[in-house]
Design an enzyme around this catalytic site. Structure first.
Site, short mmCIF file in Angstrom:
data_model
loop_
_atom_site.label_atom_id
_atom_site.label_comp_id
_atom_site.label_asym_id
_atom_site.label_seq_id
_atom_site.Cartn_x
_atom_site.Cartn_y
_atom_site.Cartn_z
N LYS A 242 0.81 -1.06 -0.03
CA LYS A 242 -0.07 -0.15 0.07
C LYS A 242 0.82 1.21 0.12
CE LYS A 242 -4.34 -2.18 0.75
NZ LYS A 242 -5.21 -2.57 1.54
N ARG B 42 -2.91 -10.45 4.55
CA ARG B 42 -3.09 -10.62 3.01
C ARG B 42 -1.94 -9.80 2.18
NH1 ARG B 42 -5.15 -7.28 -0.95
NH2 ARG B 42 -6.75 -8.29 -2.27
N1 PMM Z 1 -7.06 -4.41 0.32
C1 PMM Z 1 -7.43 -4.52 -0.86
C2 PMM Z 1 -8.36 -5.32 -1.59
N2 PMM Z 1 -9.07 -6.30 -0.83
N3 PMM Z 1 -9.37 -7.17 1.56
C3 PMM Z 1 -9.15 -6.89 2.64
N4 PMM Z 1 -9.87 -7.95 3.47
N5 PMM Z 1 -8.27 -6.09 3.39
C4 PMM Z 1 -7.50 -5.30 2.64
O1 PMM Z 1 -6.85 -4.45 2.94
C5 PMM Z 1 -7.80 -5.43 1.10
C6 PMM Z 1 -8.71 -6.28 0.66
C7 PMM Z 1 -6.80 -3.89 -1.98
O2 PMM Z 1 -5.61 -3.96 -2.30
P1 PMM Z 1 -5.08 -4.89 -3.65
O3 PMM Z 1 -5.35 -4.03 -4.84
O4 PMM Z 1 -3.64 -5.17 -3.39
O5 PMM Z 1 -5.76 -6.07 -3.77
#
Ligand code: PMM
Length: 282
Positions: free
Chosen positions: A216, A256
């Site tokens: 992020k 994650r």
């Molecule tokens: N961040 C993203 C997408 N899905 N789900 C959860 N539970 N927590 C998060 O922080 C989260 C998520 C956005 O990040 P990406 O584009 O790398 O998927």
């Protein structure tokens, strides 16, 4: 079965974004075959769960249609689940969650915690599966205007507790609710650091906690003077690994992440510090 009680170390959730425009890996796994191959790689690298998503949530992103989201995710979920992977479906739409569950998804990860689609909580309650409820204040198109808090940690904890209560009223069992403070969602860099620094307060809410800091922007700004561009997402994996180490020390249930191998190395360090095996160095 997914172990919902926090184990000695966090579970590692590997990210597969089947999107053309995610900030972290947009376009890389947009074709189903590429996404499936990437999911397999993450399993080989040691991921406990694979999170499949078809909607980018980067600030300002437009939403795909339901049909397009289904087209992106269902074949990927079906293929990975049929090979034995534990798959979570990252969606804010009940129709997509339902199709993904039919295709073998074992967890629903909803960044809106059920707020974006009034049918989501009932569907998940009916399915009787774990639900990841993230702190959310609105869709990505204008979420950064909602990054206003008195005390971000206190406010996020209160809003998460209220969501958990509402989800239980909709029929989701308390022990199937996983909470996530939502790093980068309606949060400034300062808010993200405060939440990470006081993660123990989120863990103290009594539900398993998922931490999603991977790649992020607030990590990309480290060491960059104000006004200059952050490091690109692919150069944020080392700082992500350090946040995974921190999450482990705070008792998180899961992390994650995009770089599963680096995360596992960081969690191994946390493990070794918790239970030194007495081996001699160097
Ligand atoms: N961040 C993203 C997408 N899905 N789900 C959860 N539970 N927590 C998060 O922080 C989260 C998520 C956005 O990040 P990406 O584009 O790398 O998927």
């Amino acid at each position: 079965m997914i172990p919902l009680v926090a184990g000695p170390r966090p579970l590692v959730m590997g990210v597969v974004n089947v999107t053309p425009d995610s900030f972290s890996d947009g376009g890389e796994w947009f074709e189903p075959e590429a996404a499936i191959a990437h999911g397999r790689e993450l399993v080989r690298a040691g991921a406990d769960l694979i999170d499949v998503g078809g909607e980018s949530t980067r600030p300002g992103a437009e939403r795909p249609s339901v049909e397009e989201e289904l087209r992106r995710v269902v074949p990927v979920v079906r293929a990975l689940a049929s090979e034995g992977a534990v798959v979570s479906i990252d969606t804010m739409r009940a129709a997509v969650a339902e199709a993904a569950i039919d295709a073998g998804a074992a967890i629903v990860n909803d960044v809106s915690a059920g707020l974006a689609d009034g049918d989501m909580a009932g569907l998940v309650a009916q399915a009787g599966i774990p639900f990841i409820a993230m702190h959310w204040r609105g869709h990505s198109t204008d979420m950064q205007s909602r990054a206003v808090y008195d005390d971000v940690v206190t406010d996020v904890c209160r809003e998460l507790r209220e969501r958990a209560d509402a989800l239980q009223e909709s029929g989701i069992r308390a022990d199937n609710i996983i909470l996530d403070p939502g790093f980068g969602f309606a949060k400034t860099a300062e808010h993200n650091w405060a939440l990470l620094g006081r993660l123990d307060e989120v863990v103290g809410l009594g539900h398993p906690v998922l931490v999603g800091t991977s790649r992020k922007t607030f990590l990309g700004r480290l060491g960059r003077p104000g006004g200059s561009a952050p490091r690109p997402p692919a150069e944020r994996d080392l700082s992500t690994a350090v946040t995974s180490f921190h999450a482990a020390r705070c008792g998180a249930w899961g992390v994650r992440v995009h770089d599963v191998a680096a995360t596992i190395e960081a969690l191994d360090v946390a493990d070794a510090l918790r239970a030194p095996d007495g081996e001699e160095g160097p």
